[in-house]
Each structure stands twice: as C-alpha cells, then as structure tokens.
Design a protein around this motif. Structure first.
Motif, PDB file in Angstrom:
ATOM      1  N   GLU A 105       0.857  -1.189   0.000  1.00 47.05           N
ATOM      2  CA  GLU A 105       0.000   0.000   0.000  1.00 47.05           C
ATOM      3  C   GLU A 105       0.887   1.230   0.000  1.00 47.05           C
ATOM      4  N   GLY A 106       0.425   2.285  -0.655  1.00 43.97           N
ATOM      5  CA  GLY A 106       1.207   3.510  -0.721  1.00 43.97           C
ATOM      6  C   GLY A 106       2.248   3.496  -1.822  1.00 43.97           C
ATOM      7  N   CYS A 107       2.244   2.455  -2.643  1.00 47.55           N
ATOM      8  CA  CYS A 107       3.176   2.363  -3.768  1.00 47.55           C
ATOM      9  C   CYS A 107       2.414   2.241  -5.075  1.00 47.55           C
ATOM     10  N   GLU A 108       2.993   2.799  -6.097  1.00 48.23           N
ATOM     11  CA  GLU A 108       2.609   2.572  -7.482  1.00 48.23           C
ATOM     12  C   GLU A 108       3.740   1.767  -8.088  1.00 48.23           C
ATOM     13  N   VAL A 109       3.641   1.455  -9.369  1.00 51.38           N
ATOM     14  CA  VAL A 109       4.718   0.727 -10.043  1.00 51.38           C
ATOM     15  C   VAL A 109       5.052   1.400 -11.364  1.00 51.38           C
ATOM     16  N   VAL A 110       6.291   1.206 -11.789  1.00 48.83           N
ATOM     17  CA  VAL A 110       6.730   1.601 -13.128  1.00 48.83           C
ATOM     18  C   VAL A 110       7.595   0.468 -13.674  1.00 48.83           C
ATOM     19  N   THR A 111       7.645   0.381 -14.977  1.00 52.02           N
ATOM     20  CA  THR A 111       8.499  -0.612 -15.616  1.00 52.02           C
ATOM     21  C   THR A 111       9.908  -0.059 -15.710  1.00 52.02           C
ATOM     22  N   ALA A 112      10.888  -0.833 -15.253  1.00 51.49           N
ATOM     23  CA  ALA A 112      12.292  -0.431 -15.336  1.00 51.49           C
ATOM     24  C   ALA A 112      12.944  -1.009 -16.589  1.00 51.49           C
ATOM     25  N   GLU A 113      12.464  -2.188 -16.997  1.00 47.64           N
ATOM     26  CA  GLU A 113      13.125  -2.866 -18.114  1.00 47.64           C
ATOM     27  C   GLU A 113      12.216  -3.971 -18.602  1.00 47.64           C
ATOM     28  N   PHE A 114      12.265  -4.240 -19.895  1.00 52.81           N
ATOM     29  CA  PHE A 114      11.620  -5.444 -20.411  1.00 52.81           C
ATOM     30  C   PHE A 114      12.321  -5.946 -21.651  1.00 52.81           C
ATOM     31  N   LYS A 115      12.094  -7.221 -21.917  1.00 53.45           N
ATOM     32  CA  LYS A 115      12.563  -7.886 -23.122  1.00 53.45           C
ATOM     33  C   LYS A 115      11.345  -8.529 -23.732  1.00 53.45           C
ATOM     34  N   ILE A 116      11.134  -8.298 -25.024  1.00 54.57           N
ATOM     35  CA  ILE A 116       9.992  -8.913 -25.696  1.00 54.57           C
ATOM     36  C   ILE A 116      10.474  -9.707 -26.892  1.00 54.57           C
ATOM     37  N   ASN A 117       9.884 -10.882 -27.055  1.00 52.31           N
ATOM     38  CA  ASN A 117      10.097 -11.689 -28.243  1.00 52.31           C
ATOM     39  C   ASN A 117       8.776 -11.711 -29.012  1.00 52.31           C
ATOM     40  N   LEU A 118       8.826 -11.215 -30.230  1.00 51.29           N
ATOM     41  CA  LEU A 118       7.661 -11.246 -31.116  1.00 51.29           C
ATOM     42  C   LEU A 118       7.788 -12.532 -31.934  1.00 51.29           C
ATOM     43  N   LEU A 119       6.943 -13.509 -31.639  1.00 48.37           N
ATOM     44  CA  LEU A 119       7.096 -14.860 -32.170  1.00 48.37           C
ATOM     45  C   LEU A 119       6.535 -15.047 -33.562  1.00 48.37           C
ATOM     46  N   ARG A 120       5.480 -14.325 -33.873  1.00 47.22           N
ATOM     47  CA  ARG A 120       4.808 -14.446 -35.172  1.00 47.22           C
ATOM     48  C   ARG A 120       3.950 -13.214 -35.370  1.00 47.22           C
ATOM     49  N   PRO A 121       3.479 -12.961 -36.579  1.00 46.14           N
ATOM     50  CA  PRO A 121       2.600 -11.806 -36.794  1.00 46.14           C
ATOM     51  C   PRO A 121       1.363 -11.876 -35.900  1.00 46.14           C
ATOM     52  N   ALA A 122       0.961 -10.735 -35.375  1.00 41.69           N
ATOM     53  CA  ALA A 122      -0.210 -10.650 -34.491  1.00 41.69           C
ATOM     54  C   ALA A 122      -1.466 -10.556 -35.352  1.00 41.69           C
ATOM     55  N   ILE A 123      -1.922 -11.719 -35.793  1.00 36.07           N
ATOM     56  CA  ILE A 123      -3.100 -11.817 -36.648  1.00 36.07           C
ATOM     57  C   ILE A 123      -4.206 -12.464 -35.833  1.00 36.07           C
ATOM     58  N   GLY A 124      -5.352 -11.801 -35.751  1.00 35.86           N
ATOM     59  CA  GLY A 124      -6.479 -12.356 -35.018  1.00 35.86           C
ATOM     60  C   GLY A 124      -7.581 -11.337 -34.871  1.00 35.86           C
ATOM     61  N   ASP A 125      -8.656 -11.766 -34.209  1.00 32.00           N
ATOM     62  CA  ASP A 125      -9.809 -10.896 -33.947  1.00 32.00           C
ATOM     63  C   ASP A 125      -9.687 -10.208 -32.602  1.00 32.00           C
ATOM     64  N   ARG A 126      -8.944 -10.847 -31.685  1.00 29.42           N
ATOM     65  CA  ARG A 126      -8.837 -10.365 -30.309  1.00 29.42           C
ATOM     66  C   ARG A 126      -7.498 -10.815 -29.760  1.00 29.42           C
ATOM     67  N   PHE A 127      -6.921  -9.980 -28.907  1.00 27.68           N
ATOM     68  CA  PHE A 127      -5.612 -10.254 -28.342  1.00 27.68           C
ATOM     69  C   PHE A 127      -5.703 -10.151 -26.829  1.00 27.68           C
ATOM     70  N   VAL A 128      -5.126 -11.127 -26.134  1.00 22.52           N
ATOM     71  CA  VAL A 128      -5.152 -11.123 -24.674  1.00 22.52           C
ATOM     72  C   VAL A 128      -3.728 -11.208 -24.155  1.00 22.52           C
ATOM     73  N   ALA A 129      -3.349 -10.209 -23.366  1.00 18.69           N
ATOM     74  CA  ALA A 129      -2.046 -10.186 -22.714  1.00 18.69           C
ATOM     75  C   ALA A 129      -2.219 -10.708 -21.298  1.00 18.69           C
ATOM     76  N   ILE A 130      -1.345 -11.600 -20.908  1.00 15.08           N
ATOM     77  CA  ILE A 130      -1.374 -12.209 -19.577  1.00 15.08           C
ATOM     78  C   ILE A 130      -0.056 -11.878 -18.887  1.00 15.08           C
ATOM     79  N   GLY A 131      -0.130 -11.134 -17.796  1.00 14.81           N
ATOM     80  CA  GLY A 131       1.048 -10.821 -16.999  1.00 14.81           C
ATOM     81  C   GLY A 131       1.019 -11.607 -15.710  1.00 14.81           C
ATOM     82  N   LYS A 132       2.167 -12.209 -15.340  1.00 14.22           N
ATOM     83  CA  LYS A 132       2.253 -13.003 -14.116  1.00 14.22           C
ATOM     84  C   LYS A 132       3.513 -12.634 -13.345  1.00 14.22           C
TER      85      LYS A 132
END
Length: 148
Positions: free
Chosen positions: A83-110
């Motif tokens: 409590e009393g904290c927010e968050v910011v992203t310090a760093e990320f690495k992304i791998n784009l595996l294939r073209p993003a083709i579809g009707d809907r996209f769902v991102a799952i963060g864990k």
C-alpha cells in the motif's frame, strides 16, 4: 462490456486497486483495451483487432502488442506492491514470435518473484481467431515499486 464493468462494491481490494489505476491510463483507452482478469500476481488485458492499431501489412503493430503486455505485467506487479506504492516498468525484453493476426488479443502478466523494490514478471500475448489462439509474443519485465 469488460469483466470489470461492475459496481465497486462487487470487487475485492486488489481488483479495485487495479481497476482504478487502469481507468486513468489514456493509452489503454486509446487502444480499446479492457481488464479481463485480476487476481493476486496475475492480470489479463484484452484488445480487439482494429485497423487503427495495424501496421502496413494489416496485423496488429508491435507497439500495441508490447503496450498491452507491458501493462499486464505492470498491473500483475501492482497486485503485489505494498500500500502507498505505485509501479513503473524499469526494463523489459519482448520476443515477437509471429505476426499478431487475429480478432482479439489477450495479454497475460504473471509475477514470478516479488521483492521489496523489484518485481519480475513474465507475459504472453495470445491472438484469438474464434476459439483458436496462438501465442504471438513473450515478455520478461522488471517492475519497480515507487512510493506515492
């Protein structure tokens, strides 16, 4: 209508905290994104296909894919932040595996590990066409707790 179009009284404190913050994000509004699931250590964000989010070949632009999975990872981290904290992203690495083709996209963060200051998260973006889905991107992100 998203899963979080419900009265505040129906949400638990973690859901409410994430929903309140999400509503303040102009970029998520611009993308047409919505919260789909919030639980401790995990957040799902969905965005429908839109020509306005496409790149020159017609599939969803990597910037849109990256934005929703970055937010899903950040909000997963926020579920673990004190409590009393927010968050910011310090760093990320992304791998784009294939073209993003579809009707809907769902991102799952864990959350993989939550410390006092840093939280390491992983993310996936699934492209759905009907009931069929393919993973189009993977992310690893470092999220920082910041006092407000």
């Amino acid at each position: 209508m998203g899963a979080f179009d419900q009265p505040a009284s129906a949400m638990n404190p973690i859901e409410q905290r994430i929903a309140d913050s999400f509503q303040k994000q102009g970029l998520m509004t611009t993308l047409g994104a919505e919260l789909v699931l919030v639980r401790e250590g995990e957040v799902h964000i969905a965005v429908p296909y839109s020509k306005h989010l496409s790149q020159q070949q017609g599939f969803i632009h990597a910037g849109a894919v990256t934005s929703i999975v970055d937010s899903a990872c950040g909000y997963a981290g926020l579920t673990k932040a004190p409590e009393g904290c927010e968050v910011v992203t310090a760093e990320f690495k992304i791998n784009l595996l294939r073209p993003a083709i579809g009707d809907r996209f769902v991102a799952i963060g864990k959350v993989q590990n939550a410390g006092k200051m840093l939280t390491v998260c992983t993310g996936e973006v699934h492209a759905f066409t009907g009931e069929t889905s393919k993973v189009v991107a993977l992310m690893q992100a470092t999220i920082v707790n910041v006092k407000v």
